[in-house]
Design an enzyme around this catalytic site. Structure first.
Site, PDB file in Angstrom:
ATOM      1  CE  LYS A 160      21.775  -9.348  52.489  1.00 60.86           C
ATOM      2  NZ  LYS A 160      20.926  -8.595  51.533  1.00 60.86           N
TER       3      LYS A 160
ATOM      4  CB  THR B 197      22.517 -11.031  45.091  1.00 58.06           C
ATOM      5  OG1 THR B 197      23.196 -11.253  43.854  1.00 58.06           O
ATOM      6  CG2 THR B 197      22.541 -12.298  45.919  1.00 58.06           C
TER       7      THR B 197
END
Length: 284
Positions: free
Chosen positions: A191, A225
């Site tokens: 990510k 997140t």
């Protein structure tokens, strides 16, 4: 009614923005049935983590036995596991029950910067949990720990992913010809949200890499997140999506939850997990 079932194995966030709470909200938003095995209780909020109390390995094992002996999950998400003993229990039980569609979010540091994984547990995570996962979802700081390298540019993302992949392959050799281990998909999603001007993520799968472009949304509220993304991937795999489809759809869901602009708490607030759920309210 046939409904897909997703198990989250993670820590509890009493403020509701990350961990088990974020996972169950995400699963509910995908209209699936959520279950949880709690690894730790945390005292935290949007400003930081103020205490961690791990469950015993025996109690975590009992939770997993209760789940798999009654309601078999179609996918499993693993989040915060702070010590070596709990990691070993999870690895052993998921192998015993031949768990499907395992998504491992190697949580090491919270959004607020607090350490969530004991240093001696990193080795167990790499050698015991990563080999049984179908996909792992490290962010850049976590990938730096796992690869032992610094990541500042996009070319270094691919280099780090290849190092992690090689470590996975080395760890797999310790399992011999185990059919469960050999059935795993071996995907890595690195990510990129920690880059200043991009939210691009790289999926490394079957020796190929794919970039998922992402908009850097101007919203400081990003608590949970990583938990949310990995849970969304697990939901999509449970529903039969391919790996690429699962990641792409999960990324869209998380972007929408950030873009919704929920503003709760005095620190880095949570996402709006239910932004795309229509609720009919009747007033008497």
């Amino acid at each position: 009614m046939d409904i897909k079932k997703v198990l989250t194995i993670a820590g509890s966030d009493c403020s509701g923005g990350a961990g088990i709470q974020a996972d169950l909200k995400t699963i509910a938003a995908h209209k699936l049935y959520g279950m949880s095995a709690i690894t730790s209780l945390t005292a935290q909020n949007t400003t930081g983590v103020y205490g961690i109390s791990d469950v015993t390995p025996e109690f975590l094992e009992k939770q997993l036995d209760c789940i798999f002996n009654d309601i078999v999950p179609d996918a499993v998400k693993i989040g915060m596991v702070s010590n070596k003993e709990l990691i070993e229990v999870i690895a052993r039980k998921l192998q015993q029950y031949h768990a499907k569609n395992i998504v491992l979010d190697p949580v090491m540091v919270s959004t607020s910067g607090s350490d969530l994984l004991q240093r001696e547990a990193v080795k167990a995570l790499t050698e015991k949990l990563m080999p049984i996962a179908d996909i792992i979802t490290p962010n850049i700081p976590e990938a730096e720990v796992l690869s032992g390298s610094s990541i500042h540019e996009k070319k270094e993302v691919l280099e780090a992913v290849k190092v992690i992949s090689d470590k996975l392959n080395d760890a797999n050799q310790h399992f011999g010809d185990d059919a469960f281990i050999s059935s795993k998909k071996r995907a890595i999603l690195l990510k990129g949200g920690h880059h200043c001007n991009t939210a691009d993520d790289m999926l490394y799968y079957n020796g190929k890499h794919i970039w998922f472009r992402g908009e850097k949304i101007k919203n400081p509220n990003t608590h949970g997140t990583g938990c949310t993304l990995s849970s969304a991937i697990a939901c999509n795999l449970a529903m039969g999506y391919t790996m690429e489809q699962a990641v792409g759809a999960a990324k869209q869901y998380v972007s929408g939850a950030i873009r919704a602009g929920l503003n709760i708490g005095t620190g880095k607030g949570p996402l709006n997990h239910m932004y795309n759920v229509n609720v009919v309210r009747e007033h008497g």
